[in-house]
Design an enzyme around this catalytic site. Structure first.
Site, mmCIF file in Angstrom:
data_model
loop_
_atom_site.group_PDB
_atom_site.id
_atom_site.type_symbol
_atom_site.label_atom_id
_atom_site.label_comp_id
_atom_site.label_asym_id
_atom_site.label_seq_id
_atom_site.Cartn_x
_atom_site.Cartn_y
_atom_site.Cartn_z
ATOM 1 N N TYR B 295 13.765 -1.314 -19.466
ATOM 2 C CA TYR B 295 12.380 -1.721 -19.741
ATOM 3 C C TYR B 295 12.009 -2.884 -18.825
ATOM 4 C CZ TYR B 295 8.321 -2.331 -22.855
ATOM 5 O OH TYR B 295 7.060 -2.397 -23.409
ATOM 6 N N TYR B 345 2.507 1.511 -17.477
ATOM 7 C CA TYR B 345 2.972 0.813 -18.683
ATOM 8 C C TYR B 345 2.561 1.639 -19.896
ATOM 9 C CZ TYR B 345 3.160 -2.816 -22.329
ATOM 10 O OH TYR B 345 3.412 -3.532 -23.473
#
Lengths: 328, 391, 129
Positions: B295, B345
């Site tokens: 991430y 995102y």
């Protein structure tokens, strides 16, 4: 990160009135087609291509235009909206949805305006001599939203340009009608506490567990929760050993410590702050860490280990925030 | 091996919308599109679905999605808290539901207009002042002006630089790697737009020591993942990505983005909790990982994850990421889709889809012979992770 | 011209002089004072007069057709404004072909000034060769 919901959760009665009015205006449908002052004409095209610096010959050179896919002179598609602009003294017609919505938001205090989006679709090129008319409908009003410019409403309209009955172009146009923030003027009061712009500052959630901390700041004390011999910050309802019978009290910190870590905030704007500003996580001499703004310092001079002293940012009668200054 | 999901469940389908800055449609519409695509990918239909899982933050109720898609009955629905930390945990929840027979086909989804709607990168008063313990926690930070995700990470990053002698350029190498991958991924927002370390260093400050190019993009879009039993998945259209490990983790003295009161600020112990479980459940180690999808909302946390997960020692990530180790043909290919810095995102869910593509051998930037993929979820918050393998 | 996805357009730099800001506002028949009256613009919270959105639409169209040629048909311009472009600044457009679908070409355009991204746009054109 936790939920970033939109501004609707804080909608007030005024907000609901704006939403109701928007529904009514949208429900009224499209305004009557309003004709342009002039037909599409070469003089205005020439002015436009001169200003924009567009050398495309299909707009100005009859021979080149005749040899092009158009077969004749055409107007720049990006001029579509220009034909129906109001001009120097023109006013939008009474049934224009953007006019009605603008008046409403002006009255509600959202007096400033900025265009944010424009989506134009051109069904065909216009030719000199054609006369266009525009008709607009309110598509949506969303708000209040907190934006970098201030709280405001996004107003979206949809305009269709016609030549006769033929729709030749369409545009979705979005503006932000916003309330400009009050100018900030943080000053220092006589007792050395700092006053800041009260209205937009985010406020802490005060509970039975932490009320002593926020009350202490109002009195100029940096209070640290104590369970027997153990200090803890941020405070909570339980001691480290889980003793349900224990009762906390607090110590008043000496207010001296060193920078454990820090950052310099540049973007985006934060309510009540001037950019850039320094936030420091300070390890107090008592051994706990407390976060606050570090004032009156060149950001380049800040480093981990820098000695600081507590100060108090008085926001208003209810709220004072912990802060720091460099210890000399 | 005790505990864990033990390969009983698999990801059988993936689906996504386009990734954009303004989707032009509602979040519910995005959710229906990505779930439909994932079901089609798996060769299943809405009537096969009996479970839905998403993030607490997702704006689309499971029942609204079920109505739109024509899912007749749901026997399982669940939501995971803590922002992007939920990503891999949605798959964990789905896998647990499937493994325990609570549901047969569970779809995990996340769809939002994060760029054109409510942007996480801006200051939100409703987050600061929510009437719960997180609101109380935020009271020590937001009013002082610590009010954006980038700022919360900058505080930790500064201490990391200090403790381990790392530099902004070490953060920048993560951004350069991500943009290099995105440059050759047609689905990435930054397709065809690689950056150099000099670009990174020249980009403006957001929250010093973080430059703009240390921060991921903001995006509109949706991603969905279809989870079913490994046995059923074998008979479906696509080769399954078997869930060999799935874990959540929260660490000592945990806060949401502001775990500033721990003894050691320059770590992500919650990711250590996740990593230990993943290796134990899957029976695999760091050396088995063919491709890592970590991430990457902010570059410093990628370095810290490498340390917490055991790819290198504490403070050693700056050396680990040098010399092309994270490249496609390197020892640990990182985020071949371009990550959230380069692709989009979508709160980590696009990374899980990428791991599945890598195991299928269908990725835009394919790691040759990838058989084991590691995926992590949002960092700085209670988080989650997955180990996925070929059947 | 062969157009393929990923092709970069030649950049275009426009000096946003006060004369340019005023001339383009008037040529687009936009008489809002913030586009020609510096005192009024400052009183409304801006640092100077600034470009109007109709000019942005025009510049974006020009930037794409300068590259695509006079026979390219502009079908749509979708633009989003970011930071203002004040008089005295320099506006640089960059662009990239995002998609090619038969005759239809989609171009992503970005215009940046000293404050950051002033405009981002998607332009759809039709190129019949």
């Amino acid at each position: 990160m936790t939920a970033a919901t939109d501004g609707r959760s804080t909608a007030t009665d005024a907000g609901r009135r704006i939403e109701e009015a928007a529904r009514e205006i949208a429900g009224a449908g499209a305004s009557a087609p309003d004709p342009a002052r002039d037909p599409v004409n070469q003089a205005m095209i020439n002015n436009w291509v001169e200003a924009i610096g567009d050398a495309n010959p299909v707009y100005t050179d009859p021979a080149a235009a005749a040899a092009s896919v158009h077969g004749e002179l055409v107007a720049p598609p990006a001029m579509t909206q220009v034909w129906t602009m109001r001009g120097l003294h023109g006013a939008r017609p009474d049934d224009d949805p953007l006019r009605r919505m603008t008046e409403l938001l002006d009255e509600a205090g959202y007096t400033s305006v900025v265009a944010t989006n424009s989506t134009q679709t051109y069904h065909r090129y216009l030719r000199p001599g054609e006369h266009v008319a525009a008709s607009a409908v309110l598509e949506g009003v969303v708000g209040p939203k907190r934006t970098a410019l201030g709280d405001g409403w996004f107003v979206t309209t949809r305009t269709t340009w016609y030549v006769g009955d033929e729709a030749v172009a369409e545009m979705t146009f979005r503006i932000l009608k916003f309330r400009p923030p009050e100018p900030q003027d943080p000053g220092n009061s006589d007792d050395g506490t700092r006053t800041a712009d009260a209205a937009p500052v985010l406020r802490p959630v005060v509970t039975r567990d932490n009320a002593f901390f926020w009350e202490g700041l109002r009195d100029g004390e940096l209070r640290i929760q104590r369970w027997g011999g153990t200090l803890r910050h941020p405070p909570g309802p339980m001691p480290p050993d889980g003793d349900l019978e224990a009762e906390p009290d607090y110590v008043v910190a000496a207010g001296t410590g060193t920078v454990y870590s820090f950052l310099v905030h540049h973007h985006p704007p934060v309510p009540g702050k001037r950019l850039p500003f320094v936030l420091a996580l300070v390890e107090l001499d008592e051994g706990v860490r407390v976060l606050g703004e570090l004032h009156d310092v060149d950001p380049d001079e800040v480093h981990i280990g820098l000695a600081v002293a507590a100060s108090f940012d008085r926001i208003d009668d209810d709220l004072t925030l912990p802060a720091w200054t460099v210890r000399s | 091996m005790t505990g864990g999901i033990g390969g009983e469940a698999a990801i059988a389908g993936i689906g996504a919308t386009e990734f954009s800055k303004d989707s032009g449609r509602t979040e519910l519409r995005l959710a229906t599109e990505c779930v439909s695509a994932a079901l089609a990918d798996a060769g299943l239909s809405a009537s096969d679905v009996d479970g839905l899982v998403t993030f607490t933050m997702d704006g689309n109720a499971e029942i609204a999605l079920a109505r739109e898609l024509g899912i007749p009955e749901l026997t399982f629905f669940s939501r995971i808290h803590y922002g992007g930390g939920a990503a891999a945990a949605t798959v964990q929840q789905a896998a647990m539901a499937v493994a325990t027979g609570m549901a047969d086909v569970v779809v995990a989804y996340r769809a939002f207009n994060e760029r054109s709607g409510s942007r996480f990168g801006q200051v939100s008063s409703s987050v600061a002042q929510q009437a719960n313990t997180s609101g109380v926690d935020n009271g020590y930070h937001y009013p002082a002006g610590l009010a954006t995700p980038a700022a919360t990470v900058a505080m930790v990053a500064q201490r990391y630089l200090h403790d381990y002698g790392a530099s902004s350029e070490d953060f920048g190498r993560i951004a350069v790697t991500a943009r290099a991958r995105a440059a050759t991924n047609p689905h990435a927002w930054f397709h065809g737009k690689p950056i150099t370390l000099a670009d990174h260093q020249a980009s403006r400050w957001v929250a010093e020591p973080l430059h703009l190019l240390d921060c991921c993009q903001e995006s509109d879009g949706g991603v969905a993942l279809v989870v079913t039993s490994a046995e059923r998945a074998r008979d479906l259209r696509r080769p399954p990505a078997v869930i060999a490990g799935a874990a959540q983790g929260s660490g000592p003295d945990q806060y949401v983005m502001t775990s500033y009161y721990r003894d050691d600020l320059a770590g992500l112990p919650e990711m250590g909790v996740v990593g230990r479980q993943l290796w134990r459940q899957s029976g695999r180690t760091t050396s088995d990982v063919d491709v890592a999808v970590l991430y990457d909302h902010f570059t410093p946390y990628v370095l810290m994850q490498l340390e917490e997960l055991g790819f290198c020692g504490r403070g050693e990530a700056k050396d680990f990421v040098a010399d092309g180790r994270l490249d496609l043909d390197g020892q640990l290919p990182l985020n071949p889709h371009g990550g959230q810095l380069g692709e989009a995102y979508i709160h980590g869910m696009n990374g899980i889809a990428e791991a599945v593509r890598q195991l299928r051998g269908t990725a835009a930037n394919q790691v040759a012979g990838a058989e084991t993929a590691l995926v992590t979820a949002g960092t700085g918050v209670p988080t989650s992770g997955l180990v996925l393998t070929v059947p | 011209m062969t157009i393929t996805a990923g092709t970069e357009l030649p950049p275009l730099t426009v000096e946003a002089t006060p004369t340019f800001v005023v001339a383009s506002a008037l040529a687009t028949r936009d008489f809002q004072d913030v586009h020609h009256d510096r005192d009024a613009a400052v009183a409304r919270g801006s640092q100077d007069i600034f470009l109007n959105i109709l000019t942005d639409t025009g510049l974006v169209q020009r930037f794409v057709t300068d590259w695509a040629g006079p026979d390219a048909l502009v079908r749509s311009v979708d633009l989003r404004l970011g930071v203002p472009c004040y008089a005295g600044d320099e506006l640089t457009f960059t662009g990239r072909v995002a998609e090619v679908d038969g005759d239809e070409v989609t171009v992503s355009v970005s215009g940046t000034d000293s404050l950051g991204e002033h405009v981002s746009a998607t332009v759809r054109i039709e190129v019949t060769a």
